[in-house]
Design a protein around this motif. Sequence first.
Motif, PDB file in Angstrom:
ATOM      1  N   ILE A 120      16.892  21.695 -18.835  1.00 30.15           N
ATOM      2  CA  ILE A 120      15.623  20.949 -19.389  1.00 30.15           C
ATOM      3  C   ILE A 120      14.669  22.075 -20.099  1.00 30.15           C
ATOM      4  N   LEU A 121      14.245  22.914 -19.325  1.00 27.59           N
ATOM      5  CA  LEU A 121      13.315  24.021 -19.907  1.00 27.59           C
ATOM      6  C   LEU A 121      13.800  24.832 -21.124  1.00 27.59           C
ATOM      7  N   SER A 122      14.975  25.043 -21.377  1.00 28.98           N
ATOM      8  CA  SER A 122      15.435  25.568 -22.359  1.00 28.98           C
ATOM      9  C   SER A 122      15.584  24.680 -23.666  1.00 28.98           C
ATOM     10  N   ARG A 123      15.575  23.238 -23.536  1.00 30.64           N
ATOM     11  CA  ARG A 123      15.355  22.374 -24.704  1.00 30.64           C
ATOM     12  C   ARG A 123      13.745  21.943 -25.035  1.00 30.64           C
ATOM     13  N   VAL A 124      13.159  21.931 -24.081  1.00 31.40           N
ATOM     14  CA  VAL A 124      11.717  21.276 -24.357  1.00 31.40           C
ATOM     15  C   VAL A 124      10.731  22.133 -24.193  1.00 31.40           C
ATOM     16  N   THR A 125      10.765  23.313 -24.075  1.00 30.56           N
ATOM     17  CA  THR A 125       9.700  24.302 -24.179  1.00 30.56           C
ATOM     18  C   THR A 125       9.639  25.216 -25.250  1.00 30.56           C
ATOM     19  N   GLY A 126       8.743  26.361 -25.257  1.00 33.00           N
ATOM     20  CA  GLY A 126       9.059  27.226 -26.425  1.00 33.00           C
ATOM     21  C   GLY A 126      10.116  28.322 -25.919  1.00 33.00           C
ATOM     22  N   ARG A 127      10.406  29.164 -27.149  1.00 31.10           N
ATOM     23  CA  ARG A 127      11.414  30.299 -26.818  1.00 31.10           C
ATOM     24  C   ARG A 127      11.175  31.167 -25.791  1.00 31.10           C
ATOM     25  N   GLU A 128       9.826  31.527 -25.527  1.00 33.91           N
ATOM     26  CA  GLU A 128       9.579  32.410 -24.367  1.00 33.91           C
ATOM     27  C   GLU A 128       9.938  31.862 -23.107  1.00 33.91           C
ATOM     28  N   MET A 129       9.319  30.535 -22.889  1.00 28.24           N
ATOM     29  CA  MET A 129       9.597  29.987 -21.550  1.00 28.24           C
ATOM     30  C   MET A 129      10.984  29.805 -21.321  1.00 28.24           C
ATOM     31  N   ALA A 130      11.585  29.286 -22.430  1.00 26.11           N
ATOM     32  CA  ALA A 130      12.966  29.074 -22.204  1.00 26.11           C
ATOM     33  C   ALA A 130      13.959  30.358 -21.850  1.00 26.11           C
ATOM     34  N   GLY A 131      13.517  31.270 -22.584  1.00 24.82           N
ATOM     35  CA  GLY A 131      14.106  32.459 -22.146  1.00 24.82           C
ATOM     36  C   GLY A 131      13.973  33.096 -20.811  1.00 24.82           C
ATOM     37  N   ALA A 132      12.730  32.722 -20.516  1.00 26.12           N
ATOM     38  CA  ALA A 132      12.209  33.080 -18.924  1.00 26.12           C
ATOM     39  C   ALA A 132      13.141  32.186 -17.851  1.00 26.12           C
ATOM     40  N   ALA A 133      13.369  31.073 -18.426  1.00 22.73           N
ATOM     41  CA  ALA A 133      13.957  30.206 -17.417  1.00 22.73           C
ATOM     42  C   ALA A 133      15.366  30.693 -17.157  1.00 22.73           C
ATOM     43  N   ARG A 134      16.059  31.033 -18.461  1.00 21.42           N
ATOM     44  CA  ARG A 134      17.372  31.660 -18.245  1.00 21.42           C
ATOM     45  C   ARG A 134      17.506  32.960 -17.661  1.00 21.42           C
ATOM     46  N   SER A 135      16.678  33.885 -17.673  1.00 20.18           N
ATOM     47  CA  SER A 135      16.564  34.978 -17.014  1.00 20.18           C
ATOM     48  C   SER A 135      16.414  34.884 -15.500  1.00 20.18           C
ATOM     49  N   LEU A 136      15.508  33.932 -15.028  1.00 22.26           N
ATOM     50  CA  LEU A 136      15.289  33.624 -13.754  1.00 22.26           C
ATOM     51  C   LEU A 136      16.627  33.214 -13.131  1.00 22.26           C
ATOM     52  N   SER A 137      17.396  32.156 -13.917  1.00 22.18           N
ATOM     53  CA  SER A 137      18.527  31.662 -13.512  1.00 22.18           C
ATOM     54  C   SER A 137      19.655  32.592 -13.274  1.00 22.18           C
ATOM     55  N   ALA A 138      19.822  33.605 -14.313  1.00 19.28           N
ATOM     56  CA  ALA A 138      20.632  34.700 -14.172  1.00 19.28           C
ATOM     57  C   ALA A 138      20.264  35.463 -12.841  1.00 19.28           C
ATOM     58  N   LYS A 139      18.881  35.826 -12.753  1.00 19.50           N
ATOM     59  CA  LYS A 139      18.606  36.669 -11.435  1.00 19.50           C
ATOM     60  C   LYS A 139      19.013  35.958 -10.199  1.00 19.50           C
ATOM     61  N   ILE A 140      19.061  34.936 -10.218  1.00 15.83           N
ATOM     62  CA  ILE A 140      19.320  33.944  -8.916  1.00 15.83           C
ATOM     63  C   ILE A 140      20.811  33.728  -8.674  1.00 15.83           C
ATOM     64  N   LEU A 141      21.520  33.620  -9.932  1.00 18.27           N
ATOM     65  CA  LEU A 141      22.923  33.412  -9.636  1.00 18.27           C
ATOM     66  C   LEU A 141      23.676  34.699  -9.358  1.00 18.27           C
ATOM     67  N   ALA A 142      22.929  35.808  -9.705  1.00 18.99           N
ATOM     68  CA  ALA A 142      23.437  37.141  -9.655  1.00 18.99           C
ATOM     69  C   ALA A 142      23.483  37.463  -7.997  1.00 18.99           C
ATOM     70  N   SER A 143      22.763  36.831  -7.423  1.00 20.68           N
ATOM     71  CA  SER A 143      22.352  36.826  -6.099  1.00 20.68           C
ATOM     72  C   SER A 143      22.962  36.115  -5.095  1.00 20.68           C
ATOM     73  N   LEU A 144      23.843  35.335  -5.643  1.00 22.34           N
ATOM     74  CA  LEU A 144      24.437  34.408  -4.748  1.00 22.34           C
ATOM     75  C   LEU A 144      25.908  35.054  -4.768  1.00 22.34           C
TER      76      LEU A 144
END
Length: 240
Positions: free
Chosen positions: A85-109
């Motif tokens: 959702i954030l990747s579609r409805v926010t600005g580029r910076e927030m969308a990038g931050a959301a994807r980066s956060l997701s990658a960090k969390i997934l990498a720790s699984l």
Amino acid sequence: MRKADRLFQLVNLIRRQQPVSAAKLAEQLQVSVRSIYRYIDDLSVTGVPVYGEPGLGYRLQEGFELPPLHLTPEELDALQLAVSILSRVTGREMAGAARSLSAKILASLPAERRCSETALFSFAAGLSDQHKDIWDQLRQAISAGQWVSVIYCSLQGQISERKIYPLGLFYWGGKWTLGGWCALRAEYRDFRIDLIQQLASCAPPLVLPDAVNVTAYISHQSAAGKTTSEKIAPQLLPVT
């Protein structure tokens, strides 16, 4: 970016691509090759088992994993849906931050959880490229306490220039509005972001009243009955 974040990102890049050269890592992180050498040394000092293979690149010791997170399937679904959702409805910076956060969390699984599929998807209408940039600029202006000048087109097609002290960005499940202090009206006003045609920083046009802040804005709008999506009707919201 903080050094710790950079090192975390480097570990994830090596894990996904190993063996990977310093030149490729430098390109992906947008730093110099010399910086990559320095980061590798830093990782070694902290106990991360990274080593180089001549002619191939860097690897992590087999079996090395970051300390795993223990997310429930529901928590993982919530994360992936939020990022979508954030990747579609926010600005580029927030969308990038959301994807980066997701990658960090997934990498720790744990490895077996990283590829789990979700059955939740979002196809929410997103901002145009122009308004993604405007969203980012407004967020930066709010953070910096900076006045902005906007060219605004009302729903009736009337063009006006407004000088606004931006206080917050509000999402109404389809439309974003900017809440702020309007110099022209000397009062709190709402502006639909998709109706902003141009935006630029500007010098303060007046001395801002001491009581102007986002908490006071929300209280003011609540008293006016404008703090629920049903009452504000964002698809029809006028700005006066």
